[in-house]
Design a protein around this motif. Structure first.
Motif, PDB file in Angstrom:
ATOM      1  N   GLY A 142      54.935  30.129  31.740  1.00 42.42           N
ATOM      2  CA  GLY A 142      55.873  30.238  30.710  1.00 42.42           C
ATOM      3  C   GLY A 142      56.865  31.391  30.852  1.00 42.42           C
ATOM      4  N   GLY A 143      57.859  31.469  29.926  1.00 46.44           N
ATOM      5  CA  GLY A 143      58.905  32.267  30.111  1.00 46.44           C
ATOM      6  C   GLY A 143      59.257  33.412  29.309  1.00 46.44           C
ATOM      7  N   VAL A 144      60.210  34.517  29.681  1.00 48.73           N
ATOM      8  CA  VAL A 144      60.530  35.479  28.875  1.00 48.73           C
ATOM      9  C   VAL A 144      62.003  35.569  28.589  1.00 48.73           C
ATOM     10  CG1 VAL A 144      60.230  37.982  28.650  1.00 48.73           C
ATOM     11  CG2 VAL A 144      58.695  36.832  30.098  1.00 48.73           C
ATOM     12  N   TYR A 145      62.320  35.805  27.514  1.00 56.66           N
ATOM     13  CA  TYR A 145      63.781  35.725  26.958  1.00 56.66           C
ATOM     14  C   TYR A 145      64.150  37.216  26.622  1.00 56.66           C
ATOM     15  CZ  TYR A 145      68.168  35.127  24.322  1.00 56.66           C
ATOM     16  OH  TYR A 145      69.410  35.020  23.902  1.00 56.66           O
ATOM     17  N   ARG A 146      65.446  37.547  27.237  1.00 56.23           N
ATOM     18  CA  ARG A 146      65.923  39.143  26.676  1.00 56.23           C
ATOM     19  C   ARG A 146      67.341  38.834  26.884  1.00 56.23           C
ATOM     20  NH1 ARG A 146      63.661  44.590  29.765  1.00 56.23           N
ATOM     21  NH2 ARG A 146      65.122  45.826  28.814  1.00 56.23           N
ATOM     22  N   GLU A 147      67.923  39.028  25.440  1.00 56.24           N
ATOM     23  CA  GLU A 147      69.350  38.811  25.011  1.00 56.24           C
ATOM     24  C   GLU A 147      70.232  39.719  26.046  1.00 56.24           C
ATOM     25  OE1 GLU A 147      70.177  39.351  20.890  1.00 56.24           O
ATOM     26  OE2 GLU A 147      72.166  38.535  21.076  1.00 56.24           O
ATOM     27  N   GLU A 148      69.907  40.888  26.356  1.00 50.72           N
ATOM     28  CA  GLU A 148      70.511  41.735  26.896  1.00 50.72           C
ATOM     29  C   GLU A 148      70.667  41.659  28.669  1.00 50.72           C
ATOM     30  OE1 GLU A 148      68.252  42.607  25.257  1.00 50.72           O
ATOM     31  OE2 GLU A 148      66.930  44.245  25.896  1.00 50.72           O
ATOM     32  N   GLY A 149      69.864  40.575  29.010  1.00 54.03           N
ATOM     33  CA  GLY A 149      69.457  40.328  30.425  1.00 54.03           C
ATOM     34  C   GLY A 149      68.604  40.994  31.008  1.00 54.03           C
ATOM     35  N   HIS A 150      67.869  40.446  31.997  1.00 57.02           N
ATOM     36  CA  HIS A 150      66.574  41.081  32.704  1.00 57.02           C
ATOM     37  C   HIS A 150      67.136  41.919  33.663  1.00 57.02           C
ATOM     38  CE1 HIS A 150      63.353  38.950  30.627  1.00 57.02           C
ATOM     39  NE2 HIS A 150      63.916  37.916  30.892  1.00 57.02           N
ATOM     40  N   ASN A 151      66.106  43.150  34.229  1.00 60.42           N
ATOM     41  CA  ASN A 151      66.283  43.857  35.241  1.00 60.42           C
ATOM     42  C   ASN A 151      65.679  42.822  36.350  1.00 60.42           C
ATOM     43  OD1 ASN A 151      65.985  45.348  37.437  1.00 60.42           O
ATOM     44  ND2 ASN A 151      65.664  47.321  36.174  1.00 60.42           N
ATOM     45  N   ILE A 152      66.412  42.247  37.313  1.00 61.46           N
ATOM     46  CA  ILE A 152      65.694  41.269  38.122  1.00 61.46           C
ATOM     47  C   ILE A 152      65.074  41.901  39.199  1.00 61.46           C
ATOM     48  CG2 ILE A 152      66.321  39.433  39.791  1.00 61.46           C
ATOM     49  CD1 ILE A 152      66.423  38.657  36.891  1.00 61.46           C
ATOM     50  N   PRO A 153      65.698  43.110  39.924  1.00 66.15           N
ATOM     51  CA  PRO A 153      64.901  43.765  40.865  1.00 66.15           C
ATOM     52  C   PRO A 153      63.424  44.105  40.445  1.00 66.15           C
ATOM     53  CG  PRO A 153      67.206  44.407  40.919  1.00 66.15           C
ATOM     54  CD  PRO A 153      67.169  43.582  39.948  1.00 66.15           C
ATOM     55  N   ALA A 154      63.535  44.929  39.274  1.00 63.32           N
ATOM     56  CA  ALA A 154      62.232  45.248  38.729  1.00 63.32           C
ATOM     57  C   ALA A 154      61.316  44.074  38.456  1.00 63.32           C
ATOM     58  CB  ALA A 154      62.434  46.104  37.409  1.00 63.32           C
ATOM     59  N   LEU A 155      61.779  42.946  37.873  1.00 57.30           N
ATOM     60  CA  LEU A 155      60.891  41.724  37.544  1.00 57.30           C
ATOM     61  C   LEU A 155      60.163  41.260  38.939  1.00 57.30           C
ATOM     62  CD1 LEU A 155      60.126  40.413  35.184  1.00 57.30           C
ATOM     63  CD2 LEU A 155      62.227  38.930  35.123  1.00 57.30           C
ATOM     64  N   MET A 156      61.224  41.065  39.829  1.00 54.99           N
ATOM     65  CA  MET A 156      60.833  40.538  41.209  1.00 54.99           C
ATOM     66  C   MET A 156      59.589  41.470  41.604  1.00 54.99           C
ATOM     67  SD  MET A 156      64.193  39.732  43.372  1.00 54.99           S
ATOM     68  CE  MET A 156      63.795  39.203  44.771  1.00 54.99           C
ATOM     69  N   ARG A 157      59.690  42.701  41.439  1.00 59.03           N
ATOM     70  CA  ARG A 157      58.628  43.787  42.028  1.00 59.03           C
ATOM     71  C   ARG A 157      57.385  43.453  41.328  1.00 59.03           C
ATOM     72  NH1 ARG A 157      62.708  47.604  42.649  1.00 59.03           N
ATOM     73  NH2 ARG A 157      62.393  48.204  40.468  1.00 59.03           N
ATOM     74  N   THR A 158      57.378  43.361  40.044  1.00 61.96           N
ATOM     75  CA  THR A 158      56.233  43.163  39.211  1.00 61.96           C
ATOM     76  C   THR A 158      55.864  41.757  39.682  1.00 61.96           C
ATOM     77  OG1 THR A 158      57.209  42.279  37.243  1.00 61.96           O
ATOM     78  CG2 THR A 158      56.809  44.694  37.177  1.00 61.96           C
ATOM     79  N   LYS A 159      56.485  40.908  39.677  1.00 62.73           N
ATOM     80  CA  LYS A 159      55.825  39.566  39.943  1.00 62.73           C
ATOM     81  C   LYS A 159      55.398  39.318  41.563  1.00 62.73           C
ATOM     82  CE  LYS A 159      55.696  34.776  39.954  1.00 62.73           C
ATOM     83  NZ  LYS A 159      54.918  34.016  39.108  1.00 62.73           N
ATOM     84  N   GLN A 160      55.818  40.106  42.255  1.00 60.35           N
ATOM     85  CA  GLN A 160      55.099  40.247  43.747  1.00 60.35           C
ATOM     86  C   GLN A 160      53.902  40.885  43.623  1.00 60.35           C
ATOM     87  OE1 GLN A 160      58.567  41.384  46.085  1.00 60.35           O
ATOM     88  NE2 GLN A 160      59.441  39.360  45.896  1.00 60.35           N
ATOM     89  N   MET A 161      53.881  41.949  42.734  1.00 63.68           N
ATOM     90  CA  MET A 161      52.745  43.018  43.031  1.00 63.68           C
ATOM     91  C   MET A 161      51.426  42.136  42.015  1.00 63.68           C
ATOM     92  SD  MET A 161      54.474  46.435  42.949  1.00 63.68           S
ATOM     93  CE  MET A 161      53.308  47.328  41.882  1.00 63.68           C
ATOM     94  N   SER A 162      52.009  41.648  40.700  1.00 63.18           N
ATOM     95  CA  SER A 162      50.865  41.220  39.883  1.00 63.18           C
ATOM     96  C   SER A 162      50.794  39.626  40.077  1.00 63.18           C
ATOM     97  CB  SER A 162      51.142  41.872  38.509  1.00 63.18           C
ATOM     98  OG  SER A 162      52.214  41.222  38.004  1.00 63.18           O
ATOM     99  N   GLY A 163      51.860  39.082  40.412  1.00 62.91           N
ATOM    100  CA  GLY A 163      51.711  37.473  40.142  1.00 62.91           C
ATOM    101  C   GLY A 163      52.308  37.160  38.950  1.00 62.91           C
ATOM    102  N   ARG A 164      52.658  37.879  38.200  1.00 63.40           N
ATOM    103  CA  ARG A 164      52.865  37.813  36.650  1.00 63.40           C
ATOM    104  C   ARG A 164      54.299  38.389  36.339  1.00 63.40           C
ATOM    105  NH1 ARG A 164      47.508  40.130  34.077  1.00 63.40           N
ATOM    106  NH2 ARG A 164      46.000  38.865  35.284  1.00 63.40           N
ATOM    107  N   LEU A 165      54.887  37.437  35.391  1.00 69.72           N
ATOM    108  CA  LEU A 165      56.366  37.991  34.899  1.00 69.72           C
ATOM    109  C   LEU A 165      55.918  39.013  33.774  1.00 69.72           C
ATOM    110  CD1 LEU A 165      58.017  34.299  34.526  1.00 69.72           C
ATOM    111  CD2 LEU A 165      58.689  36.489  36.203  1.00 69.72           C
ATOM    112  N   LEU A 166      55.841  40.542  34.205  1.00 67.84           N
ATOM    113  CA  LEU A 166      55.585  41.281  33.062  1.00 67.84           C
ATOM    114  C   LEU A 166      56.692  42.008  32.895  1.00 67.84           C
ATOM    115  CD1 LEU A 166      52.205  42.896  34.759  1.00 67.84           C
ATOM    116  CD2 LEU A 166      52.279  41.396  32.602  1.00 67.84           C
ATOM    117  N   THR A 167      57.263  41.985  31.560  1.00 63.71           N
ATOM    118  CA  THR A 167      58.450  42.545  31.388  1.00 63.71           C
ATOM    119  C   THR A 167      58.673  42.391  29.507  1.00 63.71           C
ATOM    120  OG1 THR A 167      60.818  42.596  31.526  1.00 63.71           O
ATOM    121  CG2 THR A 167      59.662  40.402  31.309  1.00 63.71           C
ATOM    122  N   GLU A 168      59.390  43.415  29.157  1.00 62.87           N
ATOM    123  CA  GLU A 168      59.782  43.339  27.874  1.00 62.87           C
ATOM    124  C   GLU A 168      60.498  42.076  27.457  1.00 62.87           C
ATOM    125  OE1 GLU A 168      58.554  45.208  25.377  1.00 62.87           O
ATOM    126  OE2 GLU A 168      57.734  46.944  26.474  1.00 62.87           O
ATOM    127  N   GLY A 169      59.914  41.531  26.531  1.00 62.95           N
ATOM    128  CA  GLY A 169      61.127  40.352  25.860  1.00 62.95           C
ATOM    129  C   GLY A 169      60.475  39.298  25.167  1.00 62.95           C
TER     130      GLY A 169
END
Ligand code: NAD
Length: 444
Positions: free
Chosen positions: A269-296
């Motif tokens: 599934g996905g995560v929506y964030r009106e102000e835009g995602h911090n992509i480098p941070a999101l890539m790091r968490t996805k690579q480390m945990s395999g998940r889209l861990l972020t606020e939204g």
């Protein structure tokens, strides 16, 4: 949409029942027949000879294999795999290997067909091929995955070759797997054969710049649109379906330019964030945990597609935009990084609504273009800098984009029909160079 912290758990797959000639995800028709319909639409523009269309309506070769794998618990499992060499009129077949539970022959044929047209759109000297194994790789250990990958090469080794058919990564395959496959092929042929496969680790003959080439190619297409439309990046919202190789890199490059990546998703599934995602941070968490861990706000993949964004980038699987949801797609620009995300029925709806679709065979051609660079470097034994790779990729993507865009404008076509027409003229010329009915009759 519920506001919450994304807490994706173990990855799961879509469970659609996709057998050989069945429809997929509620698609309008068989995926391979749907792919052919694009060629037929383009042929009306190019006035391609019926002989060429006849030749291109079926794959040159289809290989179906079974791969026995000894599992870690000692049991034996037999997996099903395919390799299709769709067309090699313009050069050796080229195309990835997909690991996915929904892989089926119709899909592999469609993917091979798209590869032939993609290579022709960007003018690289390859035909089209594709392969796949029916497997959920997330259920296998790394050792099982290695045995499966080597076993697949054992079964198809006589069918592939640096001058015959050159595989590459696709969904759920990666450089490590390409390295195992290259090693296995080298063992079978008792030669060092890096040019047998592309997308390898750099240390095994991979090319600099291959890792982000698909996303980067799509990004270069968007930069071309930016020039023509006068866009200012920080005023443009983007939603990306699929946060793997293709999706992550286009997100990173667009984010660095100031585009707002407001939504991303993976198979969970996905995560929506009106102000835009911090992509480098999101890539790091996805690579480390395999998940889209972020606020939204957590959203479904279906909701992501229908968000009121400026640019929608499908970067996951095929048949995501269908006649069932096309009328609810609000993005005015769709850049297809996935192969076949839009069905031909959906295309008509999008076209009527005035949406501009940069088609897969152009938008995601950056991957095969740098795969071609890798193959050239392997054969020459001479390696390029990353800057050289980026410059050459930019040159091919921007000129191919312009050729398709200009043809679409000139002939009042949608970009997909223009891309197919552009490719069909090139493939058609290669087939016709062997002689046409007119040529043979005139010999009498
Ligand atoms: P990948 O395995 O790296 O990533 C696939 C992504 O899609 C993952 O984030 C996965 O979670 C997500 N996903 C899977 N099922 C999904 C679903 N049902 N809904 C939403 N997301 C889902 O694969 P990739 O290499 O990024 O390939 C993605 C697409 O791009 C495919 O259509 C592939 O054929 C195409 N493509 C890839 C390349 C390449 O070089 N990797 C080149 C050309 C085209």
């Amino acid at each position: 949409m519920s506001k919450a912290r994304s807490t994706n758990t173990a990855p799961t797959e879509t469970g659609a029942d996709k057998n050989d000639e069945k429809t997929q995800n509620g698609a309008e028709s068989d995926i391979f027949l749907d792919a052919l319909s694009r060629m037929e639409a383009a042929a009306k523009v190019t006035h391609t000879s019926p002989e060429v269309l006849e030749r291109l309506s079926r794959p040159h070769y289809v290989l179906q294999v079974s791969i026995p794998v000894r599992m870690d618990d000692g049991s034996l499992r037999v997996f099903e795999g395919y390799r299709v060499r769709y067309d090699d009129s313009r050069g050796p077949a080229k195309g990835g290997i997909r690991y996915h539970p929904d892989v089926n022959l119709s899909e592999v044929k469609a993917l091979g067909f798209w590869m032939a047209f993609k290579c022709a759109v960007v003018g690289i000297p390859f035909g089209g091929g594709k392969g796949g194994i029916v497997v959920n790789p997330k259920e296998l250990s790394n050792m099982e995955l290695e045995r499966l990958s080597r076993g697949f090469i054992q079964q198809i080794a006589d069918f592939i070759g640096p001058d015959l058919d050159v595989p590459a990564p696709d969904v759920y395959t990666n450089p490590t797997i390409m390295g195992w496959m290259m090693d296995e092929y080298s063992k079978i042929t008792r030669t060092h054969s890096p040019a047998i496969i592309t997308g390898k680790p750099i240390s095994l003959g991979g090319s600099l710049g291959r890792d982000d080439a698909t996303g980067r190619g799509g990004y270069y297409c968007i930069k071309e649109l930016e020039k023509r439309k006068g866009w200012s990046p920080n005023g443009i919202n983007v939603a990306i379906q699929g946060f793997g190789n293709a999706g992550q890199h286009v997100a990173r490059l667009l984010h660095a330019d100031g585009y707002q990546i407001v939504a991303v998703s993976d198979s969970e599934g996905g995560v929506y964030r009106e102000e835009g995602h911090n992509i480098p941070a999101l890539m790091r968490t996805k690579q480390m945990s395999g998940r889209l861990l972020t606020e939204g706000q957590i959203i479904t993949n279906a909701e992501l597609l229908e968000l009121p964004v400026d640019i929608l980038i499908p970067a996951a699987l095929e048949n995501q935009i269908t006649r069932h949801n096309a009328s609810r797609i609000k993005a005015k620009t769709i850049v297809e990084l996935a192969n076949g995300p839009t069905t031909s029925e959906a295309d008509k709806v999008l076209h009527k609504r005035g949406a501009l679709v940069v088609p897969d065979i152009l938008a995601n051609a950056g991957g095969v273009t740098v795969s071609y660079f890798e193959w050239v470097q392997n054969r020459a034994g001479f390696y390029w800098t990353e800057e050289e790779v980026h410059d050459r990729l930019y040159s091919i993507m921007s000129s191919s984009f312009s050729a398709v865009y200009d043809l679409a404008q000139r002939e009042s076509l949608d970009m997909r029909t223009a891309a197919y027409a552009h490719a069909l003229s090139r493939i058609g010329a290669a087939i016709e160079a062997h002689g046409t009915q007119d040529y043979f009759i005139s010999q009498d």
